[in-house]
Scaffold this motif. Sequence first.
Motif, PDB file in Angstrom:
ATOM      1  N   ARG A 206     -15.814  22.644  65.865  1.00  0.00           N
ATOM      2  CA  ARG A 206     -16.984  21.927  66.343  1.00  0.00           C
ATOM      3  C   ARG A 206     -16.710  20.429  66.323  1.00  0.00           C
ATOM      4  NH1 ARG A 206     -18.578  25.487  62.524  1.00  0.00           N
ATOM      5  NH2 ARG A 206     -19.677  27.357  63.282  1.00  0.00           N
ATOM      6  N   LEU A 207     -17.504  19.716  67.057  1.00  0.00           N
ATOM      7  CA  LEU A 207     -17.391  18.258  67.066  1.00  0.00           C
ATOM      8  C   LEU A 207     -18.171  17.672  65.893  1.00  0.00           C
ATOM      9  CD1 LEU A 207     -17.861  17.555  70.888  1.00  0.00           C
ATOM     10  CD2 LEU A 207     -15.721  17.683  69.587  1.00  0.00           C
ATOM     11  N   ASP A 208     -17.748  16.509  65.441  1.00  0.00           N
ATOM     12  CA  ASP A 208     -18.432  15.851  64.318  1.00  0.00           C
ATOM     13  C   ASP A 208     -19.835  15.396  64.693  1.00  0.00           C
ATOM     14  OD1 ASP A 208     -16.227  16.200  62.704  1.00  0.00           O
ATOM     15  OD2 ASP A 208     -15.341  14.244  63.211  1.00  0.00           O
ATOM     16  N   ILE A 209     -20.048  15.134  65.990  1.00  0.00           N
ATOM     17  CA  ILE A 209     -21.369  14.630  66.397  1.00  0.00           C
ATOM     18  C   ILE A 209     -22.425  15.720  66.348  1.00  0.00           C
ATOM     19  CG2 ILE A 209     -20.402  12.820  67.848  1.00  0.00           C
ATOM     20  CD1 ILE A 209     -20.855  14.626  70.259  1.00  0.00           C
ATOM     21  N   THR A 210     -22.011  16.975  66.174  1.00  0.00           N
ATOM     22  CA  THR A 210     -22.985  18.063  66.073  1.00  0.00           C
ATOM     23  C   THR A 210     -23.520  18.243  64.647  1.00  0.00           C
ATOM     24  OG1 THR A 210     -21.187  19.663  65.707  1.00  0.00           O
ATOM     25  CG2 THR A 210     -21.920  19.292  67.986  1.00  0.00           C
ATOM     26  N   PHE A 211     -23.008  17.481  63.703  1.00  0.00           N
ATOM     27  CA  PHE A 211     -23.520  17.571  62.335  1.00  0.00           C
ATOM     28  C   PHE A 211     -24.958  17.071  62.324  1.00  0.00           C
ATOM     29  CE2 PHE A 211     -23.919  16.176  57.867  1.00  0.00           C
ATOM     30  CZ  PHE A 211     -23.532  17.352  57.246  1.00  0.00           C
ATOM     31  N   LEU A 308     -20.423  20.310  53.000  1.00  0.00           N
ATOM     32  CA  LEU A 308     -20.753  20.779  54.346  1.00  0.00           C
ATOM     33  C   LEU A 308     -20.153  19.882  55.416  1.00  0.00           C
ATOM     34  CD1 LEU A 308     -22.363  22.828  56.041  1.00  0.00           C
ATOM     35  CD2 LEU A 308     -24.323  21.271  55.881  1.00  0.00           C
ATOM     36  N   LEU A 309     -20.179  18.566  55.210  1.00  0.00           N
ATOM     37  CA  LEU A 309     -19.600  17.634  56.188  1.00  0.00           C
ATOM     38  C   LEU A 309     -18.088  17.791  56.271  1.00  0.00           C
ATOM     39  CD1 LEU A 309     -19.905  15.222  58.105  1.00  0.00           C
ATOM     40  CD2 LEU A 309     -19.766  13.724  56.106  1.00  0.00           C
ATOM     41  N   LYS A 310     -17.440  18.092  55.159  1.00  0.00           N
ATOM     42  CA  LYS A 310     -15.978  18.212  55.148  1.00  0.00           C
ATOM     43  C   LYS A 310     -15.506  19.434  55.937  1.00  0.00           C
ATOM     44  CE  LYS A 310     -12.082  18.395  51.921  1.00  0.00           C
ATOM     45  NZ  LYS A 310     -11.680  18.419  50.476  1.00  0.00           N
ATOM     46  N   TYR A 311     -16.214  20.548  55.816  1.00  0.00           N
ATOM     47  CA  TYR A 311     -15.780  21.798  56.467  1.00  0.00           C
ATOM     48  C   TYR A 311     -16.664  22.175  57.655  1.00  0.00           C
ATOM     49  CZ  TYR A 311     -13.148  22.254  52.123  1.00  0.00           C
ATOM     50  OH  TYR A 311     -12.305  22.028  51.058  1.00  0.00           O
TER      51      TYR A 311
END
Length: 329
Positions: A206-211, A308-311
């Motif tokens: 997934r892309l980081d911007i979807t966090f 959660l942000l790391k994985y």
Amino acid sequence: MPRATRAAPPSTRRRSSRLNNQEIKNNAIVEIQQRPRRSRKPLDSSSSLLETTSLCISDTLDKSYAMADHPRRSSRITPSELLRRETALEQRELECRRKADELEERSMSLSKKEDEASTIMSQIAARESKATLAQLEEFFTCALCYEIMAQPYSLNPGQCGHTFCALCILRHFFSRLHKACGGWHESVDCPMCRSLLVITPDRVPRLDITFPFVPNRTAAAMCESMIEKLSQSSASSGLARVKREESEGNWPPGSEWDMEWGKKKGKSKAEEEMEEENADLAGWREGGSLRTEWLKKDSEGKKEMLHLLKYWTTMRSQEFVDLKQKFGV
């Protein structure tokens, strides 16, 4: 008739006396030269210094003794003079006692003023603590748990700008997850304004911007500073004095009249509110229950969000389901 002796001429007498004097001088010189010479001993510096010092001290003592004015019978103190001196000493003693009493009164007044100042300072500290707690409850209360926000996070994208506790928003987010498939088939919205969040893609990576979350660092810094200020508060938690009627004045707490008043009348509404406020302030001080719970919640929320942000980009459906079970939603 015997013959008269002739006197020697003056020149012969003079010559004989000169010869005798010369012989005496020569004999004395010879005697002095024949005497053995004594060897001089070297002077010891310490002994010479001690001798010199002792001589100086003895001279000084002699001079002082000589200059001392020894009273005679005519210069002794008379009874009237002795009485006058005793009277003067008594007056000085009375003056010293008066000054000591004045100093004691000043010290008592200063201690009283110091107590008043400390009371005023404690009241000011209590007001500041109450104002800080009011600001925390008004501006930094989580809308999901109704407590002070711990590790505040906002929603992404920031169309609404609402902020919540990290653990609270994680529970809300994973409550919409389906256990059967491990995905979000319906959109997740803000619990306050219902604005939609970005749908979490099923495919990886997934892309980081979807966090879906963004840390609110401003709110976190304000909460930390205010809670630290509350922890260092030194205001007293109880009421110092309870005021009754004007004719009765102030009664100290714990007295017989106070106990009888509590039995008859009970506590007023203002006193109950004051006790609740003091209990809340005591909970936010160092070692208090409210502060301990907030620190625990803050550390747990930070840990879960960082994990959660790391994985996030590589997490599978089963891992999301495990997090849902972990949060108990």
